[in-house]
Enzyme design. Structure first.
Site, short mmCIF file in Angstrom:
data_model
loop_
_atom_site.label_atom_id
_atom_site.label_comp_id
_atom_site.label_asym_id
_atom_site.label_seq_id
_atom_site.Cartn_x
_atom_site.Cartn_y
_atom_site.Cartn_z
CG ASN A 232 -2.12 -1.02 1.26
OD1 ASN A 232 -2.66 -1.07 -0.08
ND2 ASN A 232 -2.28 -1.45 2.27
CG ASP A 241 -8.52 -2.13 -2.87
OD1 ASP A 241 -8.14 -2.51 -1.74
OD2 ASP A 241 -9.34 -1.29 -3.07
CD GLU A 267 -2.67 -7.31 6.37
OE1 GLU A 267 -1.80 -6.92 7.07
OE2 GLU A 267 -3.85 -6.54 6.49
#
Length: 353
Positions: A232, A241, A267
């Site tokens: 991220n 995503d 996650e």
């Protein structure tokens, strides 16, 4: 792990339901009932009562005559009963088809969904039909009722009745569709399409109960993407995503029909493996680990491939073991996999169980 921090509050965990949809569905139902009460309460021209024979079987419908004509009040009552019994649009469709066809005295009727025939009754050949839209403004789920008139066509009063019944049927189908959506959202992870934590725990609880009655093996695999925060931070949340979606696709591709794959949150993922011992579960986890590690995801600039890994913890249900104890054992194995360098599969020890 994050799972253990929330296991004591499972009863409070729920999916992110769009309650606004549920509210408008209930409001629309109440408005419909009010309309029905005002309309059916008006005096109507008395008709001669006719006995209504049983509906023909599915194999006889195509060319069988339609059953005796129903009064509008009875037609509305039947649709209302069907809506009260089920919020499944597919179950409502045949009721709507039969009720409106009989109430209007049509020779036959057909239901079309997105241009494909979804049902029929009576005689539907040799004469042009009259179409009524049951989509309630939803162009993505277009449903059409086609009524085939008797000799001489429909009277004006009958056409008005058909239009009004069709409008009420459209509202009923829309309410059922919204209810279906809310139910789906309650058990599904919105991003990946996998089941969510609550549905996974319900399925695991059921499998444990079944195993206690009938015997058999049961295993659980917990998986956690390695260094997901770095993905991220480096490539953005959209790339994160994409990683979650890719891993969810792998879970579906590697799973059997009886397996239950879930996204627990963030996650973290889980797999319920009925009729599977520790050896089979660890072998399946290893195949998943290897497939993910070999997958090049186009996350970088100019679409260059980026590799992501995951760690796995595996545990098998033992005699008398509770749901919480089984998940703690799998979580301990996952924690061990992380501590030994990540990108590996660890099996729960007897002590952790």
């Amino acid at each position: 792990m994050a799972y253990l921090r929330t296991i004591s509050t499972v009863g409070q965990v729920g999916a992110q339901i769009h309650w606004s949809l549920a509210f408008f569905a209930v409001l629309a139902s109440l408005l419909t009932l009010a309309i029905l009460a005002s309309v059916v309460g008006r005096p109507r021209r008395a008709r001669e009562e006719e006995p209504i024979p049983p509906a023909p079987s599915h194999t006889e419908r195509r060319h069988a005559p339609v059953a005796g004509r129903r009064e509008a009040r009875e037609a509305l009552a039947l649709v209302g009963d069907a809506l009260a019994a089920t919020h499944n649009p597919r179950a409502l469709m045949p009721v709507i088809l039969n009720v409106i066809t009989e109430a209007t005295g049509a020779k036959g009727g057909r239901l079309l969904h997105d241009g494909e025939e979804a049902g029929w009754v009576g005689e539907v050949e040799g004469v042009d039909g009259v179409e009524f839209d049951l989509s309630s403004g939803d162009s993505a789920n277009r449903t059409t009722l086609v009524l085939y008139p008797p000799e001489g066509g429909f009277e004006d009063e009958t056409m008005k009745l058909a239009e009004w019944l069709s409008s009420q049927a459209a509202i009923a189908l829309e309410n059922a569709r919204l209810h279906d959506i809310v139910q789906w959202q309650a058990i599904t992870d919105e991003l990946t399409g996998l089941v969510n934590r609550r549905r996974f725990l319900d399925a695991l609880r059921s499998e444990i109960s079944r195993g206690q009655r009938l015997g058999g093996q049961l295993s659980v695999v917990l998986a956690d993407l390695d260094d997901f925060k770095l993905v991220n931070d480096r490539f953005g949340h959209h790339a994160g995503d994409e990683v979650l979606l890719a891993f969810a696709d792998l879970l579906r591709a590697h799973g059997r029909d009886v397996d239950v794959a879930a996204r627990l949150g963030g996650e973290e993922f889980a797999i319920l493996l009925p009729e599977t011992g520790i050896d089979g579960a660890s072998a399946g986890a290893e195949r998943l680990r290897r497939s993910l590690a070999e997958l090049a995801l186009p996350l970088g600039q100019n679409g260059e491939g980026v590799h992501v890994t995951a760690s796995f913890g595996v545990a098998q249900l033992s005699n008398g073991q509770s749901l919480d104890a089984l998940l703690r054992a799998a979580d301990s194995a996952l924690y061990e996999a992380k501590g030994k360098g990540k990108n590996r599969v660890e099996v729960a020890s007897a002590e952790s169980a």
